[in-house]
Structures are given as C-alpha cells and as structure tokens.
Scaffold this motif. Sequence first.
Motif, PDB file in Angstrom:
ATOM      1  N   ARG A   1     -19.891 -38.806  -7.220  1.00  0.00           N
ATOM      2  CA  ARG A   1     -18.856 -38.422  -7.865  1.00  0.00           C
ATOM      3  C   ARG A   1     -19.219 -36.927  -8.657  1.00  0.00           C
ATOM      4  O   ARG A   1     -20.082 -37.028  -9.366  1.00  0.00           O
ATOM      5  CB  ARG A   1     -18.207 -39.260  -8.939  1.00  0.00           C
TER       6      ARG A   1
ATOM      7  N   TYR B  60     -17.461 -33.853 -10.826  1.00  0.00           N
ATOM      8  CA  TYR B  60     -16.341 -33.322 -11.773  1.00  0.00           C
ATOM      9  C   TYR B  60     -16.551 -31.914 -12.204  1.00  0.00           C
ATOM     10  O   TYR B  60     -17.515 -31.583 -12.808  1.00  0.00           O
ATOM     11  CB  TYR B  60     -16.252 -34.195 -12.920  1.00  0.00           C
TER      12      TYR B  60
ATOM     13  N   THR C 279     -15.370 -35.137  -4.923  1.00  0.00           N
ATOM     14  CA  THR C 279     -15.172 -33.982  -5.982  1.00  0.00           C
ATOM     15  C   THR C 279     -13.694 -34.334  -6.340  1.00  0.00           C
ATOM     16  O   THR C 279     -12.818 -34.028  -5.719  1.00  0.00           O
ATOM     17  CB  THR C 279     -15.371 -32.293  -5.306  1.00  0.00           C
TER      18      THR C 279
ATOM     19  N   ASP D 155     -11.189 -32.967  -9.376  1.00  0.00           N
ATOM     20  CA  ASP D 155     -11.005 -31.948 -10.263  1.00  0.00           C
ATOM     21  C   ASP D 155      -9.816 -32.428 -11.247  1.00  0.00           C
ATOM     22  O   ASP D 155      -8.568 -33.023 -11.001  1.00  0.00           O
ATOM     23  CB  ASP D 155     -10.245 -30.870  -9.405  1.00  0.00           C
ATOM     24  N   LEU D 156     -10.258 -32.786 -12.687  1.00  0.00           N
ATOM     25  CA  LEU D 156      -9.495 -33.549 -13.475  1.00  0.00           C
ATOM     26  C   LEU D 156      -8.337 -32.470 -13.896  1.00  0.00           C
ATOM     27  O   LEU D 156      -7.456 -33.077 -14.375  1.00  0.00           O
ATOM     28  CB  LEU D 156     -10.499 -33.750 -14.835  1.00  0.00           C
TER      29      LEU D 156
END
Length: 394
Positions: free
Chosen positions: A78, A80, A112, A114-115
């Motif tokens: 993962r 971020y 990946t 993207d918060l």
Amino acid sequence: MNALPDWTTTPISPAVLRGALDLERTERGVLPHRLPAQAREQIPDGQLAMAESQPSGVRLAFRTRATAVELDVVATKRVYPGAPRRPDGVYELLVDGHLAGRASAPDGDTLTIDLASGTARTRPGPVETLRFTGLADGEKDVEIWLPHDETTELVALRSDAPLLTPRPSGRPVWLHHGSSISHGSNAATPTGTWPALAAAHGGADLINLGFSGSALLDPFTARAMRDTPADLISVKIGINLVNHDAMRLRAFGPAVHGFLDTIREGHPSTPLLVVSPIHCPIHEHTPGPSATDHSAMGEGRLRFIATGDPAETAAGKLTLTVIRDELARLVGERAATDPHLHHLDGLDLYNGTDHAELPLPDDLHPDPATHRRIAERFAGLVFGDKGPFAMKNR
C-alpha cells in the motif's frame, strides 16, 4: 523460485490454514479471506474489502520433519502519496510455538490510495519466494503467520519433507471482532498484535476479525460470527463508529442489541465479552468524523484529528465517553438474563495514565509496546482465573 527438484509441494487448502473463514482461488494461487463470500458480497466500500483480505491472525499450520520450507507469495504493497512509506509486511515462522524465522516480500502488487481524492489504483507485481532454512530435524509443529496488514496471495508451499495436517491443538477457539487496533495497526509483526499476544498468553487459537476502519456493527459481520464455530467470543465496539460519525445514540443501542442477538443465535451460551474503547484523547469528548492532518502529512508524518464539535453530543453524536457509558448500561441490562455475557471497560486496557507514558504515535493507533501492554492486561483480566474466559467459565 529456485526450489530443489526433489522437494515436496503441498496444496494450500483449509487443511493447513488457520484463522481464515474462506479461501478464494485466484489466477496465481489462493487468497485467504477473513469474511465469507456471502458477507463479502454485501461489503459497501473498498476499505473493508481491503481490510478483510489482510490476513491478520491467519497462519499456515502443519506438522513436519522438514528442515527447509519455501512459500511463494504475491503481497500487496500500500502506498499513500504524501505519507511515509509503509514497512514491508512480516512473515513469521514458529516451531512448536517459538519464533524460528522472519521474512518479507520486498516486491509485489502495488495499491496506491490517494486519501485526498479517495481514489485507488493497482499495479500488478511479481511472485516472491520466502525461504526458511535451518529448522531442527525431527517431527515438529510449524506455523507461518502471514502479515497482519498486507493482503497476501499464496502461490505455492514447498518443503524438503512432507507436510502433514497438524494434530488438534486442544486449545479453545477465540473469535474476536474489533477495529484497526484489533486488526493490528502499528504493530510490527503478525504475532505482535494485541489479540495474537493475548491468545498466546491465554492458550487460545485466534480467529481475528479486527477490520481496520470497519468495526461498524455490520449485520453481515455478526452473521459471520454467528456461523463460525468458537469457544470464546469478544467484540470491541466504539472507535470506528466515532471515526465515521456513523450513527447517533438513538441508533447505537439497538444496533448493539441486534449485533449481539445475531451472535447469540449461533452461540447461545458461549462466553461473550463486550469491550468498550481504549483511551484516545482526540475522541474522548469530541465526536467524529476523524480526518488526516494534512499539515502533518506535508511534514512526512501521519496524524489524525477529530473534526466534530463537543457541543453536538447533546444532539446524540457519539464520543468514546458516551459509548463507554452506553455499553456498560446495555450489557449490564442484558446480563440479567444472559449469565454468559460480560463487559470490559477499555480503560482497563489503556487509559490516560498509559497515554502519558505510551502515547498513540498518530493519535489513533497504539505502537508495538502498547500492543504488548494491552495484550498483557487483556490476558490477565479475561483469561485469568477470575476472568470470563477462565477455564471454569467455559
């Protein structure tokens, strides 16, 4: 994947897998799941889908004379953007219950997330081979614990001697459900999560249904627990309901009742423990939702903040303090007619004094030392002679 030609390949099947509720066949191998297929069909978001596929508490278990074992895997890494790189997941090999080796898969699929935008994309990666050698000759019980926080496809299992189905352990099966803290967030190793440590202290076989960000009283999770054979059951309730600002006090009580009622349909007299939240300063008196602190991410740190207004608790918004009080009341009332139902205040596991000594690094999740402290206290209070999971109460 340079195994010797005379090695034995063992099919990866439920016969050699512990802690998973389902095993999905994939193009490359098999993928352990911690929720059954029927429950997965009802998952509403990617967070829980990801969390339940991360094999916290899942391990391969067998009996063998092998001195070397190889495991081919595809791990999901993962990423971020803007946050520190996550460490590689750890695979731990135990011989007769004692740590005998660790390994990691440095490459694999890359997810990946993207918060900021809420988007995610996956890049396929290679199969990696983990090799454990130098094991003592002679028959022994071996476990390979999979990474608690890294989705792992199992491709092949090889050894220099046959692998046999392990003998029954004789230990009680402990079925536990909780949030990312139970899942193992910020623990360093799969046997270092607080449920794994507590199970080792208490002499129990763990099935860990701790789901990061996803302990939300979902009915399909309750049904999965109802249908899973277990000798001991616990549910840790609270922090994710505040994180997501998922419900108000009016809905919370009936939802807890419904969750427990469903479990009781399949386990009418099994010891059942309800655990309230541990101490978390950002949400003790401030409702959610939680959010990532973008200023901290700009500095390369991951930190969480509470975005609610404490005044909104008067309108029924949930805080950890509100949830603790409601759970104590609710369980107390139910226990009058359910003598096998028990309550544990999360502050008995980790409180404000503990926080002063061992603060939560990201203001939400415990570090490895805190996982150990929670585990030791849980084992003493719950598996100890006077605890609800003590032998005399089973």
